[in-house]
Design an enzyme around this catalytic site. Structure first.
Site, PDB file in Angstrom:
ATOM      1  N   VAL A  28       0.635  -2.463  -2.523  1.00 25.76           N
ATOM      2  CA  VAL A  28       1.724  -3.222  -3.148  1.00 25.76           C
ATOM      3  C   VAL A  28       2.810  -3.460  -2.113  1.00 25.76           C
ATOM      4  CG1 VAL A  28       3.478  -3.232  -4.969  1.00 25.76           C
ATOM      5  CG2 VAL A  28       1.244  -2.219  -5.424  1.00 25.76           C
ATOM      6  N   ALA A  34       6.543  -1.126   1.076  1.00 29.71           N
ATOM      7  CA  ALA A  34       5.181  -1.266   0.543  1.00 29.71           C
ATOM      8  C   ALA A  34       4.614   0.119   0.258  1.00 29.71           C
ATOM      9  CB  ALA A  34       4.293  -1.984   1.545  1.00 29.71           C
ATOM     10  N   LYS A  35       3.508   0.183  -0.392  1.00 31.76           N
ATOM     11  CA  LYS A  35       2.797   1.455  -0.571  1.00 31.76           C
ATOM     12  C   LYS A  35       1.349   1.136  -0.899  1.00 31.76           C
ATOM     13  CE  LYS A  35       4.033   5.865  -0.682  1.00 31.76           C
ATOM     14  NZ  LYS A  35       5.218   6.396   0.007  1.00 31.76           N
ATOM     15  N   GLY A  36       0.469   2.052  -0.536  1.00 29.10           N
ATOM     16  CA  GLY A  36      -0.939   1.893  -0.879  1.00 29.10           C
ATOM     17  C   GLY A  36      -1.461   3.176  -1.476  1.00 29.10           C
TER      18      GLY A  36
END
Ligand code: GLU
Length: 425
Positions: free
Chosen positions: A69, A114-116
């Site tokens: 995201v 962001a992050k995953g």
């Protein structure tokens, strides 16, 4: 006022997202944020859901779910870790991405957030399975990442080896080495000195500033650290070296308590050898719940989100909380802590040491020129203590708590960028 804002779409609507969003909403309202910008910040810019098929050692194929995201890119390429954990879902990843936007804006980095994540249990997977999982996930999110685009890093359940596989997978597709695509890599392929310890080190730099500002002496102060991963174990070690007595630590299974002080170096060796604190002779066994409620000067939650809740916030017996983890305190708990006068340094400030040194790593990769460790630690100290003192003074002048003050500072920087860039088309 908030009622007229859009409700959160069901795909993001999880407890962590609601918590981060309600903090954002409260700060946006306080600062009279332009409503058009406010509306945009409440939702992520892009969210990608991927399925990650992996050949397990048994020969079977297991299909994992993964996410990346990107919350907001108004200040620069997006930045944020990748989490491997059984509880990962889109809403949590989106909340953590929003947190990264606020964190990078607050400490003045030229990054968006962001992050995953992948829903998996890395503790039950072999090295081969983890490598195949990482490489396939990287391939699936390839259109979204790149050194000028979105730069992953380690988070809960991932480490420098996972970053090396991500860097290699991306580089294989390009045909040449691209070290700047991820941070938190091993040193030998373009990682930075000091990156591995940066989050824990930053937590301790912030703690020392808190003690100085509140007039508390390190000698005689006690600390409790929840979580003994990359953040908690390093924070515990550096707290000890600052003369603070660490009286309790824990991992996901259980904790150890000793009011006379724990030998952190010994605990690190014990945990490395036995993979648990169970049976550790230097202290009493304690549950994670009881650990949080120990009387102490400084509590460092450095595990997962949602640990300090409306249920236990009234029982906490610390003077100060320094949030090593992301979102460890729920919104309801936060209100209780405020009423009780517990001084809390929020995650986006307290644990920003990781992404600050990630930024240094990325700059070194882009310049292909590497710095000495002392230079990195000194620069980290300068960036994080400057941000802390700015927030501390703002919170004192405006008579608001540190979380609200941090949020407002971050939001102001984002609002400036959004306003000047305008809305395309
Ligand atoms: N996962 C870390 C965080 O939550 C580090 C992110 C990064 O270095 O990009 O801040």
């Amino acid at each position: 006022m908030i009622e007229t804002l859009q409700s959160v779409p069901p795909e993001f609507d999880t407890p962590t997202y609601r918590d981060v969003l309600s903090q954002l909403d409260a700060a946006a309202e306080w600062v009279h944020l332009d409503r058009n910008i406010w509306k945009r910040l409440r939702l992520p810019q892009r969210a990608l859901c991927v399925t990650v098929p992996v050949r397990m050692d048994s020969g079977d194929v297991h299909v994992f779910q993964g996410f990346r995201v990107q919350h907001d890119s108004s200040l620069g390429p997006t930045k944020g870790g990748v989490r491997y954990h059984p509880a990962v879902d889109l809403g949590e990843v989106a909340a953590l991405a929003m947190n990264m936007t606020l964190k990078c804006a607050l400490v003045g980095l030229p990054y968006g957030g962001a992050k995953g994540g992948i829903r998996c249990n890395p503790k039950n997977m072999s090295r081969g399975e983890l490598q195949r999982l990482t490489r396939r996930y990287t391939t699936e999110i390839l259109p979204l990442i790149g050194p000028d685009h979105d730069i992953p890093a380690p988070d809960v359940g991932t480490n420098d080896q996972v970053m090396a596989w991500m860097m290699d997978t991306y580089s294989q597709q390009r045909g040449y080495a691209v070290p700047g695509v991820v941070t938190g890599k091993p040193i030998c392929i373009g990682g930075s000195l000091g990156r591995e310890e940066a989050t824990g080190r930053g937590v301790v730099y912030v703690t020392m500033e808190v003690l100085r500002r509140l007039g508390i002496k390190a000698e005689g102060a006690t600390a409790v650290v929840q979580g003994f991963g990359n953040v908690g174990s390093v924070a515990a070690r550096f707290l000890t070296s600052q003369g603070i007595r660490v009286i309790g630590v824990s991992d996901s299974a259980c904790g150890v308590y000793n009011n006379r002080g724990l030998n952190v170096a010994d605990l690190i060796s014990y945990k490395k050898a036995k993979h648990t604190f169970e049976g550790y002779p230097g202290g009493e066994r304690i549950t994670n719940e009881a650990l949080l409620e120990l009387p102490c000067t400084i509590l460092v939650p450095a595990a997962l989100s949602g640990q300090i809740t409306e249920d236990n916030a009234n029982r906490l017996q610390c003077r100060v909380i320094v949030e090593g983890a992301n979102s460890p305190t729920t919104r309801g708990a936060d209100e209780i802590l405020k009423e009780r006068g517990i001084f809390a340094v929020p995650d986006i400030l307290a644990n920003s040491g990781g992404v600050i040194v990630s930024y240094f790593e990325w700059v070194q990769d882009l310049q292909k020129y590497f710095w000495k460790e002392k230079e990195i630690n000194d620069k980290l100290h300068e960036v994080i203590t400057t941000a802390f003192n700015k927030v501390f003074e703002f919170s004192a002048t405006e008579n608001i708590d540190m979380r609200r003050a941090s949020m407002v500072n971050a939001i102001k920087r984002l609002a400036d960028a959004h306003l000047v860039r305008g809305l395309y088309p």
